[in-house]
Scaffold this motif. Structure first.
Motif, PDB file in Angstrom:
ATOM      1  N   LEU A  48       0.839  -1.194   0.000  1.00  0.00           N
ATOM      2  CA  LEU A  48       0.000   0.000   0.000  1.00  0.00           C
ATOM      3  C   LEU A  48       0.877   1.246   0.000  1.00  0.00           C
ATOM      4  O   LEU A  48       0.652   2.173  -0.777  1.00  0.00           O
ATOM      5  CB  LEU A  48      -0.945   0.000   1.202  1.00  0.00           C
ATOM      6  N   ALA A  49       1.878   1.274   0.861  1.00  0.00           N
ATOM      7  CA  ALA A  49       2.763   2.438   0.939  1.00  0.00           C
ATOM      8  C   ALA A  49       3.465   2.701  -0.391  1.00  0.00           C
ATOM      9  O   ALA A  49       3.570   3.850  -0.839  1.00  0.00           O
ATOM     10  CB  ALA A  49       3.787   2.236   2.059  1.00  0.00           C
ATOM     11  N   ILE A  50       3.930   1.653  -1.032  1.00  0.00           N
ATOM     12  CA  ILE A  50       4.589   1.804  -2.326  1.00  0.00           C
ATOM     13  C   ILE A  50       3.617   2.390  -3.349  1.00  0.00           C
ATOM     14  O   ILE A  50       3.962   3.315  -4.102  1.00  0.00           O
ATOM     15  CB  ILE A  50       5.165   0.461  -2.808  1.00  0.00           C
ATOM     16  N   SER A  51       2.403   1.883  -3.367  1.00  0.00           N
ATOM     17  CA  SER A  51       1.398   2.359  -4.315  1.00  0.00           C
ATOM     18  C   SER A  51       1.068   3.835  -4.085  1.00  0.00           C
ATOM     19  O   SER A  51       0.960   4.609  -5.043  1.00  0.00           O
ATOM     20  CB  SER A  51       0.119   1.536  -4.195  1.00  0.00           C
ATOM     21  N   LEU A  52       0.927   4.205  -2.818  1.00  0.00           N
ATOM     22  CA  LEU A  52       0.630   5.605  -2.502  1.00  0.00           C
ATOM     23  C   LEU A  52       1.788   6.504  -2.908  1.00  0.00           C
ATOM     24  O   LEU A  52       1.584   7.564  -3.519  1.00  0.00           O
ATOM     25  CB  LEU A  52       0.325   5.761  -1.006  1.00  0.00           C
ATOM     26  N   GLY A  53       3.003   6.093  -2.569  1.00  0.00           N
ATOM     27  CA  GLY A  53       4.175   6.901  -2.886  1.00  0.00           C
ATOM     28  C   GLY A  53       4.410   7.042  -4.380  1.00  0.00           C
ATOM     29  O   GLY A  53       4.886   8.077  -4.854  1.00  0.00           O
ATOM     30  N   ARG A  99      -3.941  13.457  -1.357  1.00  0.00           N
ATOM     31  CA  ARG A  99      -4.458  12.693  -2.504  1.00  0.00           C
ATOM     32  C   ARG A  99      -4.434  11.201  -2.173  1.00  0.00           C
ATOM     33  O   ARG A  99      -5.426  10.497  -2.367  1.00  0.00           O
ATOM     34  CB  ARG A  99      -3.625  12.971  -3.747  1.00  0.00           C
ATOM     35  N   ALA A 100      -3.307  10.733  -1.636  1.00  0.00           N
ATOM     36  CA  ALA A 100      -3.168   9.317  -1.279  1.00  0.00           C
ATOM     37  C   ALA A 100      -4.204   8.919  -0.233  1.00  0.00           C
ATOM     38  O   ALA A 100      -4.831   7.857  -0.331  1.00  0.00           O
ATOM     39  CB  ALA A 100      -1.751   9.050  -0.771  1.00  0.00           C
ATOM     40  N   GLU A 138      -3.167   5.203  -8.324  1.00  0.00           N
ATOM     41  CA  GLU A 138      -4.493   5.136  -7.707  1.00  0.00           C
ATOM     42  C   GLU A 138      -5.103   3.744  -7.750  1.00  0.00           C
ATOM     43  O   GLU A 138      -5.606   3.246  -6.737  1.00  0.00           O
ATOM     44  CB  GLU A 138      -5.426   6.141  -8.374  1.00  0.00           C
ATOM     45  N   GLY A 139      -5.092   3.106  -8.903  1.00  0.00           N
ATOM     46  CA  GLY A 139      -5.675   1.774  -9.014  1.00  0.00           C
ATOM     47  C   GLY A 139      -4.982   0.776  -8.121  1.00  0.00           C
ATOM     48  O   GLY A 139      -5.628  -0.039  -7.449  1.00  0.00           O
ATOM     49  N   ALA A 140      -3.660   0.820  -8.096  1.00  0.00           N
ATOM     50  CA  ALA A 140      -2.894  -0.080  -7.229  1.00  0.00           C
ATOM     51  C   ALA A 140      -3.183   0.216  -5.763  1.00  0.00           C
ATOM     52  O   ALA A 140      -3.304  -0.700  -4.951  1.00  0.00           O
ATOM     53  CB  ALA A 140      -1.404   0.041  -7.523  1.00  0.00           C
TER      54      ALA A 140
END
Length: 95
Positions: A35-40, A82-83, A44-46
């Motif tokens: 999750l952290a990687i996707s947010l950083g 945004r995240a 959005e989809g990930a």
């Protein structure tokens, strides 16, 4: 993709499984890291997908919110907001 390229998708999923099993992290920890990687990365989809997977792995809504908040010093406050909105998207649908 699964229907059109089943062998490719099987290989991709095997790669992900091997990466997960390469270290000592628990399913819950892996879910939060992903999750952290996707947010950083601003994906959005990930982020939505990894929020759902984190909840399935036993994480609570506040765990997901905390991951978003922790990103602020690294990715900046506006980007964190945004995240966090992506995290809230999933939490609201789960409620």
């Amino acid at each position: 993709m699964h229907q059109d390229f089943p062998e490719l998708m099987q290989a991709y999923e095997s790669f992900g499984k091997a990466a997960k099993e390469a270290g000592p992290l628990t399913d819950r920890e892996v879910a939060l890291v992903k999750l952290a990687i996707s947010l950083g990365a601003g994906l959005e989809g990930a982020a939505h997908s990894h929020c759902r997977k984190a909840l399935e792995a036993g994480c609570e809504a506040d765990d997901l919110r905390h991951v978003a908040l922790l990103s602020a010093p690294t990715i900046g406050f506006p980007t964190m907001m945004r995240a966090k909105s992506w995290v809230e998207d999933v939490i609201e649908k789960q409620a």
